[in-house]
Design a protein around this motif. Structure first.
Motif, short mmCIF file in Angstrom:
data_model
loop_
_atom_site.label_atom_id
_atom_site.label_comp_id
_atom_site.label_asym_id
_atom_site.label_seq_id
_atom_site.Cartn_x
_atom_site.Cartn_y
_atom_site.Cartn_z
N GLN A 1 0.85 -1.18 0.00
CA GLN A 1 0.00 0.00 0.00
C GLN A 1 0.89 1.23 0.00
O GLN A 1 2.06 1.16 0.38
CB GLN A 1 -0.90 0.00 1.24
CG GLN A 1 -1.84 -1.18 1.30
CD GLN A 1 -2.64 -1.21 2.59
OE1 GLN A 1 -2.77 -0.21 3.29
NE2 GLN A 1 -3.19 -2.37 2.90
N ASP A 2 0.34 2.36 -0.43
CA ASP A 2 1.07 3.61 -0.31
C ASP A 2 1.35 3.86 1.17
O ASP A 2 0.52 3.54 2.02
CB ASP A 2 0.23 4.78 -0.84
CG ASP A 2 -0.07 4.68 -2.33
OD1 ASP A 2 0.58 3.88 -3.04
OD2 ASP A 2 -0.97 5.40 -2.79
N VAL A 3 2.53 4.41 1.48
CA VAL A 3 2.82 4.78 2.86
C VAL A 3 3.06 6.27 2.95
O VAL A 3 3.50 6.91 2.00
CB VAL A 3 4.04 4.01 3.46
CG1 VAL A 3 3.79 2.53 3.49
CG2 VAL A 3 5.31 4.33 2.74
N ARG A 4 2.75 6.79 4.13
CA ARG A 4 3.00 8.20 4.42
C ARG A 4 4.15 8.28 5.42
O ARG A 4 4.44 7.30 6.13
CB ARG A 4 1.75 8.85 5.00
CG ARG A 4 0.62 8.97 3.98
CD ARG A 4 -0.49 9.84 4.51
NE ARG A 4 -1.25 9.16 5.54
CZ ARG A 4 -2.45 8.65 5.38
NH1 ARG A 4 -3.03 8.72 4.21
NH2 ARG A 4 -3.06 8.06 6.38
N SER A 5 4.75 9.41 5.48
CA SER A 5 5.84 9.64 6.42
C SER A 5 5.38 9.24 7.83
O SER A 5 4.29 9.59 8.26
CB SER A 5 6.22 11.12 6.40
OG SER A 5 7.22 11.38 7.34
N GLY A 6 6.25 8.47 8.52
CA GLY A 6 5.96 8.03 9.88
C GLY A 6 5.31 6.66 9.97
O GLY A 6 5.20 6.10 11.05
N GLU A 7 4.90 6.10 8.84
CA GLU A 7 4.28 4.78 8.86
C GLU A 7 5.35 3.70 8.85
O GLU A 7 6.48 3.94 8.43
CB GLU A 7 3.30 4.61 7.70
CG GLU A 7 2.08 5.50 7.85
CD GLU A 7 0.97 5.18 6.88
OE1 GLU A 7 -0.17 5.05 7.34
OE2 GLU A 7 1.25 5.05 5.66
N ARG A 8 4.93 2.49 9.30
CA ARG A 8 5.87 1.38 9.42
C ARG A 8 5.37 0.14 8.69
O ARG A 8 4.26 -0.30 8.90
CB ARG A 8 6.05 0.98 10.89
CG ARG A 8 6.85 1.93 11.71
CD ARG A 8 7.04 1.39 13.12
NE ARG A 8 7.89 2.31 13.88
CZ ARG A 8 8.48 2.01 15.01
NH1 ARG A 8 8.33 0.80 15.55
NH2 ARG A 8 9.22 2.90 15.63
N TYR A 9 6.27 -0.40 7.87
CA TYR A 9 6.09 -1.75 7.36
C TYR A 9 6.91 -2.67 8.25
O TYR A 9 7.99 -2.30 8.70
CB TYR A 9 6.61 -1.89 5.92
CG TYR A 9 5.55 -1.75 4.85
CD1 TYR A 9 4.41 -2.55 4.86
CD2 TYR A 9 5.71 -0.83 3.82
CE1 TYR A 9 3.46 -2.43 3.88
CE2 TYR A 9 4.76 -0.70 2.84
CZ TYR A 9 3.62 -1.50 2.87
OH TYR A 9 2.67 -1.37 1.88
N SER A 10 6.41 -3.87 8.48
CA SER A 10 7.23 -4.88 9.13
C SER A 10 7.10 -6.18 8.36
O SER A 10 6.10 -6.43 7.68
CB SER A 10 6.82 -5.08 10.60
OG SER A 10 5.51 -5.57 10.70
N LEU A 11 8.15 -6.96 8.43
CA LEU A 11 8.21 -8.24 7.76
C LEU A 11 8.66 -9.26 8.81
O LEU A 11 9.70 -9.09 9.43
CB LEU A 11 9.21 -8.18 6.61
CG LEU A 11 9.29 -9.39 5.70
CD1 LEU A 11 7.95 -9.65 5.01
CD2 LEU A 11 10.38 -9.18 4.66
N THR A 12 7.84 -10.29 9.00
CA THR A 12 8.11 -11.31 10.01
C THR A 12 8.13 -12.67 9.35
O THR A 12 7.17 -13.03 8.66
CB THR A 12 7.03 -11.30 11.11
OG1 THR A 12 6.92 -9.98 11.64
CG2 THR A 12 7.37 -12.27 12.22
N TYR A 13 9.21 -13.41 9.56
CA TYR A 13 9.26 -14.79 9.09
C TYR A 13 9.19 -15.71 10.30
O TYR A 13 9.99 -15.57 11.24
CB TYR A 13 10.54 -15.09 8.30
CG TYR A 13 10.68 -16.55 7.95
CD1 TYR A 13 9.81 -17.15 7.03
CD2 TYR A 13 11.64 -17.34 8.55
CE1 TYR A 13 9.91 -18.50 6.72
CE2 TYR A 13 11.76 -18.69 8.23
CZ TYR A 13 10.90 -19.26 7.32
OH TYR A 13 11.00 -20.60 7.02
N ILE A 14 8.25 -16.65 10.28
CA ILE A 14 8.11 -17.66 11.31
C ILE A 14 8.30 -19.01 10.63
O ILE A 14 7.59 -19.33 9.66
CB ILE A 14 6.73 -17.60 12.01
CG1 ILE A 14 6.49 -16.22 12.63
CG2 ILE A 14 6.60 -18.72 13.04
CD1 ILE A 14 7.40 -15.84 13.76
#
Length: 190
Positions: free
Chosen positions: A129-142
């Protein structure tokens, strides 16, 4: 009611313990990251934080790498659970994420390996998705579950397979990442 010195001492010690445990472990460029997080019923320990710059002057994002306590950073790209958080300083269109994902994965895996995961990369890309300043993506591998992409803590998609995990985490942590200094700092090499 009379309060003993022992009670006051206990209260102060307990208050200090709670305060210390709630403090962030690291701050970089005004962004804080917690020392430990629990996600997918697994505990992760902060291993490194770094700033990714573009064209030497522009701050792109900061990132934090989390690993289970028993895992050393040299094992990060193995089939082990891991969690990466990226907080952005600028608005970014989803199309930019999609193009970069494909391009950088292709720099890090063989053509034959890419062909095996291409459908999963395409599916993963549809959830950006589009992100705005201050937003966070995270990626988790289990292990045994897959790689989950989340935006601001909300899971968007989970893609199975360590081969996919290796490819997508290679964007930041592989042999040919988006930023070698960023990778090296996260992995404790610098």
């Amino acid at each position: 009611m009379k309060i003993s010195i022992r009670t006051i001492f206990f209260a102060l010690c307990f208050g200090f313990f709670v305060f210390v445990n709630q403090m962030p472990a690291a701050e970089i460029e005004g962004v804080t990251f917690q020392d430990k997080i629990i996600t997918e019923n697994e505990e992760f320990q902060l291993r490194g934080v770094a700033l990714q710059r573009y064209m030497l002057f522009f701050k792109g994002y900061v990132g934090a790498l989390y690993l289970p306590t028993q895992i050393i950073p040299a094992e990060t790209m193995d089939d082990v659970s891991k969690h990466l958080v990226l907080q952005y300083f600028h608005d970014i269109k989803k199309e930019d994420f999609q193009e970069s994902t494909i391009a950088i994965i292709k720099k890090n895996v063989s053509e034959a390996s890419y062909q095996k995961i291409e459908d999963r990369v395409q599916k993963f890309n549809t959830f950006y998705q589009d992100v705005r300043s201050g937003e966070r993506y995270s990626l988790t591998y289990i292990q045994g579950k897959g790689s989950t992409l989340s935006l601001n803590g909300k899971p968007l998609v989970t893609i199975p397979g360590h081969d996919f995990s290796f490819a997508v985490f290679s964007i930041w942590l592989g042999e040919n990442p988006v930023g070698e200094t960023f990778r090296d700092i996260l992995l404790g090499k610098k």
